[in-house]
Design an enzyme around this catalytic site. Sequence first.
Site: not given
Length: 244
Positions: A139, A152
Amino acid sequence: MARFSGKVVLISGGARGQGAAEARQIVAEGGRVVLGDVLEAEGQALAAELGAAARFLRQDVTRAEDWAAAVALAEREFGGLHGLVNNAGIYRPLPLMQTDAAHWERHFEVNQLGCFLGMQAVVPVMERGGGGSIVNISSTAGLRGSPNAIAYSSTKWALRGMTKAAAVDLAPKQIRVNSVHPGPIDTEMVKVWSNEQRTKRLSQIPLGRMGTAEDVARVVLFLLSDEAAYVTGAEIAVDGGASL
């Protein structure tokens, strides 16, 4: 000849979103796919849509035995395995001081441990077949600080390092390992955002729009294909410039 003719790719988290877009494009280019996911109804529906070129199995990426079953299915049904997309992941945003150990550990288990187990599981069959390609979905939260996402972000930074370490380890086996870093992609994962958060994120994207699952899939397919035969250990942002 189609780009993926004769090739078999295992996609974790393949039932919907980016994983489903990757599967559709691989099959459209002559390949075959094994779809792993905990979303059984959606995964079975996608496999039915794709027909003889697809198989689905329920897969919890935190379980080594589920990875072994996925690899065995690829060998039994399609005769081998040439690519892996570590696509499965969770995103449950919380800031540092609201994140407890259980929340942290769940992100670690799915996003990081799952990727580690996947890479380990596919290496023997890929090596027997003369090599292969692994794509780890990280990401832009693994390239820069991301608000309200300590758990995350930590896992996505970890995937970046794991990719580079694995690329070095597996190069002698002719297995390439690369990471893709999507920015804001218009999938189910970002439905946790409020309208205000969505507007703010859009304002930070130079290209002025959310990405699509297909935007990411096209980059993943390049890295899986022979067109990327001299690319390993790379990290590619697919984010409309958001990480600049």
